[in-house]
Design a protein around this motif. Structure first.
Motif, PDB file in Angstrom:
ATOM      1  N   GLU A  72       1.278  -1.157   0.426  1.00 49.05           N
ATOM      2  CA  GLU A  72      -0.417   0.071  -0.100  1.00 49.05           C
ATOM      3  C   GLU A  72       0.910   1.123   0.144  1.00 49.05           C
ATOM      4  O   GLU A  72       1.548   1.747   0.819  1.00 49.05           O
ATOM      5  CB  GLU A  72      -0.830  -0.076   1.380  1.00 49.05           C
ATOM      6  N   PRO A  73       0.800   2.443  -0.547  1.00 48.34           N
ATOM      7  CA  PRO A  73      -0.154   2.320  -2.065  1.00 48.34           C
ATOM      8  C   PRO A  73       0.032   1.177  -3.008  1.00 48.34           C
ATOM      9  O   PRO A  73       1.301   0.985  -2.867  1.00 48.34           O
ATOM     10  CB  PRO A  73      -0.406   3.508  -2.496  1.00 48.34           C
ATOM     11  N   PHE A  74      -1.243   0.699  -3.545  1.00 50.35           N
ATOM     12  CA  PHE A  74      -0.256   0.160  -5.126  1.00 50.35           C
ATOM     13  C   PHE A  74      -2.147   0.130  -6.252  1.00 50.35           C
ATOM     14  O   PHE A  74      -2.568   0.746  -6.421  1.00 50.35           O
ATOM     15  CB  PHE A  74      -1.103  -1.689  -4.663  1.00 50.35           C
ATOM     16  N   ALA A  79      -0.560  -1.488 -17.430  1.00 44.98           N
ATOM     17  CA  ALA A  79       0.965  -1.987 -17.309  1.00 44.98           C
ATOM     18  C   ALA A  79       1.096  -2.872 -16.255  1.00 44.98           C
ATOM     19  O   ALA A  79       1.532  -4.056 -16.436  1.00 44.98           O
ATOM     20  CB  ALA A  79       2.281  -0.603 -17.437  1.00 44.98           C
ATOM     21  N   VAL A  80       0.762  -2.787 -15.089  1.00 42.93           N
ATOM     22  CA  VAL A  80       0.789  -3.042 -13.948  1.00 42.93           C
ATOM     23  C   VAL A  80       0.313  -4.335 -14.143  1.00 42.93           C
ATOM     24  O   VAL A  80       0.250  -6.015 -13.451  1.00 42.93           O
ATOM     25  CB  VAL A  80       0.261  -2.506 -12.411  1.00 42.93           C
ATOM     26  N   THR A  81      -1.298  -4.498 -14.067  1.00 47.12           N
ATOM     27  CA  THR A  81      -1.662  -5.762 -13.839  1.00 47.12           C
ATOM     28  C   THR A  81      -1.776  -5.969 -15.007  1.00 47.12           C
ATOM     29  O   THR A  81      -1.275  -7.918 -14.666  1.00 47.12           O
ATOM     30  CB  THR A  81      -3.426  -5.487 -14.351  1.00 47.12           C
ATOM     31  N   ALA A 105      12.193  -0.540 -10.102  1.00 49.56           N
ATOM     32  CA  ALA A 105      11.338  -1.377 -11.522  1.00 49.56           C
ATOM     33  C   ALA A 105      10.235  -1.660 -10.609  1.00 49.56           C
ATOM     34  O   ALA A 105       8.867  -1.626 -11.167  1.00 49.56           O
ATOM     35  CB  ALA A 105      11.923  -1.862 -12.200  1.00 49.56           C
ATOM     36  N   GLY A 106       9.895  -1.887  -9.271  1.00 48.46           N
ATOM     37  CA  GLY A 106       8.973  -2.358  -8.790  1.00 48.46           C
ATOM     38  C   GLY A 106       8.510  -3.962  -8.593  1.00 48.46           C
ATOM     39  O   GLY A 106       7.109  -4.704  -8.542  1.00 48.46           O
ATOM     40  N   LYS A 107       9.529  -4.339  -8.579  1.00 48.22           N
ATOM     41  CA  LYS A 107       9.645  -6.128  -8.219  1.00 48.22           C
ATOM     42  C   LYS A 107       8.705  -6.926  -7.342  1.00 48.22           C
ATOM     43  O   LYS A 107       8.217  -7.157  -7.040  1.00 48.22           O
ATOM     44  CB  LYS A 107      11.120  -6.287  -8.588  1.00 48.22           C
ATOM     45  N   THR A 108       9.742  -6.143  -5.923  1.00 47.58           N
ATOM     46  CA  THR A 108       8.811  -6.708  -4.404  1.00 47.58           C
ATOM     47  C   THR A 108       7.617  -6.090  -4.934  1.00 47.58           C
ATOM     48  O   THR A 108       7.009  -6.943  -4.369  1.00 47.58           O
ATOM     49  CB  THR A 108       9.799  -5.018  -4.059  1.00 47.58           C
ATOM     50  N   GLU A 265       1.196   7.999 -12.134  1.00 43.42           N
ATOM     51  CA  GLU A 265       0.296   7.689 -10.811  1.00 43.42           C
ATOM     52  C   GLU A 265       0.664   6.884  -9.432  1.00 43.42           C
ATOM     53  O   GLU A 265       0.647   7.002  -8.077  1.00 43.42           O
ATOM     54  CB  GLU A 265      -0.429   6.437 -11.122  1.00 43.42           C
ATOM     55  N   ILE A 266       1.949   6.114  -9.809  1.00 40.69           N
ATOM     56  CA  ILE A 266       2.980   5.999  -8.327  1.00 40.69           C
ATOM     57  C   ILE A 266       3.176   6.604  -7.720  1.00 40.69           C
ATOM     58  O   ILE A 266       3.002   6.706  -7.008  1.00 40.69           O
ATOM     59  CB  ILE A 266       3.696   5.086  -9.117  1.00 40.69           C
ATOM     60  N   VAL A 267       3.558   8.148  -7.820  1.00 40.02           N
ATOM     61  CA  VAL A 267       4.387   8.469  -7.775  1.00 40.02           C
ATOM     62  C   VAL A 267       3.425   9.367  -6.731  1.00 40.02           C
ATOM     63  O   VAL A 267       3.073   9.616  -5.416  1.00 40.02           O
ATOM     64  CB  VAL A 267       5.236  10.100  -8.138  1.00 40.02           C
ATOM     65  N   ALA A 313      11.931   9.210  -8.040  1.00 42.25           N
ATOM     66  CA  ALA A 313      10.893  10.057  -8.073  1.00 42.25           C
ATOM     67  C   ALA A 313      10.084  10.276  -6.826  1.00 42.25           C
ATOM     68  O   ALA A 313      10.100  11.356  -6.655  1.00 42.25           O
ATOM     69  CB  ALA A 313      10.431  10.032  -9.271  1.00 42.25           C
ATOM     70  N   ILE A 314       9.728   8.652  -6.952  1.00 40.50           N
ATOM     71  CA  ILE A 314       9.066   9.398  -5.104  1.00 40.50           C
ATOM     72  C   ILE A 314       9.522  10.128  -3.871  1.00 40.50           C
ATOM     73  O   ILE A 314       8.832  10.964  -4.095  1.00 40.50           O
ATOM     74  CB  ILE A 314       8.229   8.085  -4.826  1.00 40.50           C
ATOM     75  N   THR A 315      10.951  10.242  -3.923  1.00 33.96           N
ATOM     76  CA  THR A 315      11.321  10.945  -3.474  1.00 33.96           C
ATOM     77  C   THR A 315      11.554  12.004  -3.044  1.00 33.96           C
ATOM     78  O   THR A 315      11.498  12.929  -2.394  1.00 33.96           O
ATOM     79  CB  THR A 315      12.633   9.902  -2.440  1.00 33.96           C
TER      80      THR A 315
HETATM   81  N1  LIG Z   1       2.166  -0.705  -9.027  1.00 30.37           N
HETATM   82  C1  LIG Z   1       2.506  -0.055  -7.391  1.00 30.37           C
HETATM   83  N2  LIG Z   1       1.813   1.131  -6.390  1.00 30.37           N
HETATM   84  C2  LIG Z   1       2.799   1.499  -6.191  1.00 30.37           C
HETATM   85  N3  LIG Z   1       3.989   1.426  -5.776  1.00 30.37           N
HETATM   86  C3  LIG Z   1       4.632   0.944  -6.390  1.00 30.37           C
HETATM   87  C4  LIG Z   1       4.234   0.344  -7.690  1.00 30.37           C
HETATM   88  N4  LIG Z   1       5.143  -0.220  -8.252  1.00 30.37           N
HETATM   89  C5  LIG Z   1       6.609   0.221  -7.130  1.00 30.37           C
HETATM   90  N5  LIG Z   1       5.980   0.936  -6.279  1.00 30.37           N
HETATM   91  C6  LIG Z   1       7.126   1.806  -5.475  1.00 30.37           C
HETATM   92  O1  LIG Z   1       8.180   2.310  -6.483  1.00 30.37           O
HETATM   93  C7  LIG Z   1       9.684   1.855  -5.106  1.00 30.37           C
HETATM   94  C8  LIG Z   1       9.900   1.031  -5.920  1.00 30.37           C
HETATM   95  O2  LIG Z   1       9.008  -0.201  -6.196  1.00 30.37           O
HETATM   96  P1  LIG Z   1       9.977  -1.898  -5.879  1.00 30.37           P
HETATM   97  O3  LIG Z   1      10.731  -1.623  -4.625  1.00 30.37           O
HETATM   98  O4  LIG Z   1       8.837  -3.128  -5.333  1.00 30.37           O
HETATM   99  O5  LIG Z   1      10.732  -2.160  -6.646  1.00 30.37           O
HETATM  100  P2  LIG Z   1      12.033  -3.561  -6.320  1.00 30.37           P
HETATM  101  O6  LIG Z   1      12.100  -3.452  -7.768  1.00 30.37           O
HETATM  102  O7  LIG Z   1      11.663  -4.205  -5.872  1.00 30.37           O
HETATM  103  O8  LIG Z   1      13.969  -2.679  -5.744  1.00 30.37           O
HETATM  104  P3  LIG Z   1      15.253  -3.489  -5.557  1.00 30.37           P
HETATM  105  O9  LIG Z   1      15.561  -3.353  -6.956  1.00 30.37           O
HETATM  106  O10 LIG Z   1      15.482  -1.693  -5.283  1.00 30.37           O
HETATM  107  O11 LIG Z   1      14.703  -4.433  -4.277  1.00 30.37           O
HETATM  108  C9  LIG Z   1       8.495   2.104  -4.024  1.00 30.37           C
HETATM  109  O12 LIG Z   1       8.211   2.667  -3.996  1.00 30.37           O
HETATM  110  C10 LIG Z   1       7.252   0.499  -4.049  1.00 30.37           C
HETATM  111  O13 LIG Z   1       6.199   0.536  -3.267  1.00 30.37           O
END
Ligand SMILES: Nc1ncnc2c1ncn2[C@@H]1O[C@H](COP(=O)(O)OP(=O)(O)OP(=O)(O)O)[C@@H](O)[C@H]1O
Length: 385
Positions: A72-74, A79-81, A105-108, A265-267, A313-315
């Motif tokens: 959260e938020p997600f 593209a995400v789905t 990139a958003g893997k976790t 949207e994510i930011v 970008a978020i930070t």
């Molecule tokens: N679909 C999403 N909705 C909201 N926030 C997202 C989404 N995808 C990624 N983020 C945010 O973008 C940032 C990077 O995502 P995440 O940590 O998942 O990347 P990662 O590829 O696992 O990074 P790392 O390789 O550094 O572990 C995080 O702050 C995460 O909360």
């Protein structure tokens, strides 16, 4: 700064999860689940009259309720789905999934979202140099005191205090036993030898717990057990070469940075969440400012020799929401009547903020000052274009 139109897409069905009441409800449910797990037995008994059992405590329990595991938020754009559906599809086909992609990139977030979507408990593990077989499987941790009662005849009984080693299962064993989804982050950072136990889990459906004495040394893998691995594409090639036999048993899904609209949207979702938590107010960074930050981030990603992920970008956007009165920043930003940040002609504040955010990636070397100075000028140059 050139707007990235090539990857701009219409975003349909946007959904941002993150309502505070729902969060509180989930916290309450998690508390309930914890207190239930405190009385859960590990299924080991002494076999003597009176019987004994080993109790897991809530601190030992790595199981996370799926609602609590959901990030959260997600943001869920097309593209995400699309990627998340690939992951859940492979999991449904009983395939371990390996998410490979650049840092930030958003893997976790994807792994946790896909794991939570299965509706089964989630177990998290992080790869590390220090991870060995026992860190994955379990170990004996100190002594456990328990009492045995032997009833010989009515009125004659014996109480015996016994201390024995207490076995504690670690994430892999817990996930395998409970049929949970294991999210094993940055798994390629661990020594490949630690992953030998995974081969029989994935191939034969049996987990060997090498250090464990007696019965229960091996356990059958629960049919609902699944695993999602993540790794950074650079580290995947460079840190530890994992066994081919293991890589052969997983499917790889490439995760790249999202399109510009999804990153916005994510930011936006993170800035709004941060504002909500600190002040109770809604978003105070304008859409224009978010667009500028995301465009700058995407351009720097192309131009700079360092990783510039979505987290940057978020930070930066969060920084802008508090540094609007920074000396020298006034020319760069102003506030609308509604209190939203607006950029002026000068991008000084944005360059300063981005330099702070990216600084740790160039600092620490012998050329620290040069690194930071040249980073600042490269950022300014990119922003001027
Ligand atoms: N679909 C999403 N909705 C909201 N926030 C997202 C989404 N995808 C990624 N983020 C945010 O973008 C940032 C990077 O995502 P995440 O940590 O998942 O990347 P990662 O590829 O696992 O990074 P790392 O390789 O550094 O572990 C995080 O702050 C995460 O909360």
């Amino acid at each position: 700064m050139a707007e990235d139109t090539s990857r701009k897409r219409k975003v349909r069905g946007r959904k941002i999860r993150g309502d505070r009441e729902a969060k509180q409800r989930r916290k309450a449910r998690k508390k309930l689940a914890r207190s239930a797990s405190e009385t859960k037995t590990e299924g080991e008994t002494s076999g003597k009259s009176g019987g004994t059992h080993t109790q897991r405590t809530s601190e030992d329990d790595p199981l996370i309720d799926p609602a609590d595991a959901a990030p959260e938020p997600f943001v869920e754009t097309d593209a995400v789905t699309a990627v998340r559906d690939r992951i859940t599809g492979w999991l449904a086909a009983d395939q371990p999934v390996h998410l490979i992609g650049p840092t930030g990139a958003g893997k976790t977030a994807l792994a946790l979202s896909a794991a939570a979507a299965r509706g089964r408990q989630v177990v998290l593990s992080n790869g590390d140099e220090a991870v060995d077989t026992s860190a994955l499987v379990g170990d004996y941790s100190g002594g456990e005191r328990y009492e045995e009662h032997d009833q010989y005849v009515s009125g004659v009984s014996k109480k015996t205090q016994i201390v024995r080693d207490r076995w504690v299962d670690n994430p892999l064993s817990v996930a395998v036993r409970e049929g949970a989804t294991l999210v094993y982050n940055e798994f390629s950072r661990s020594d490949p030898a630690a992953h030998n136990v995974l081969l029989s889990v994935l191939e034969e459906g049996v987990l060997e717990r090498p250090g464990k004495h007696g019965a229960g040394r091996s356990i059958d893998v629960h049919p609902e057990f699944r695993v999602i691995f993540t790794s950074n594409d650079v580290e995947y090639a460079g840190v530890h070469q994992q066994q081919d036999a293991l890589l052969d048993r997983m499917v790889g899904v490439h995760v790249d940075y999202y399109d510009a609209e999804t990153e916005r949207e994510i930011v936006r979702s993170h800035v709004s969440e941060a504002q909500d938590e600190s002040t109770g107010d809604g978003q105070t960074v304008s859409d224009e400012a978010i667009e500028t930050v995301v465009d700058a981030t995407r351009t720097l990603r192309e131009e700079l020799p360092i990783v510039v992920g979505t987290r940057t970008a978020i930070t930066a956007a969060k920084g802008l929401s508090v540094f609007d009165d920074w000396d020298g920043g006034e020319a760069a930003v102003g506030r609308t009547d509604g209190g939203q940040i607006q950029f002026g002609d000068d991008d000084d504040l944005l360059a300063d903020v981005l330099t702070d955010v990216l600084g740790p990636k160039v600092a620490g070397s012998e050329t620290e000052v040069d690194g930071m100075t040249s980073l600042r000028s490269q950022i300014s140059e990119v922003l001027r274009d």
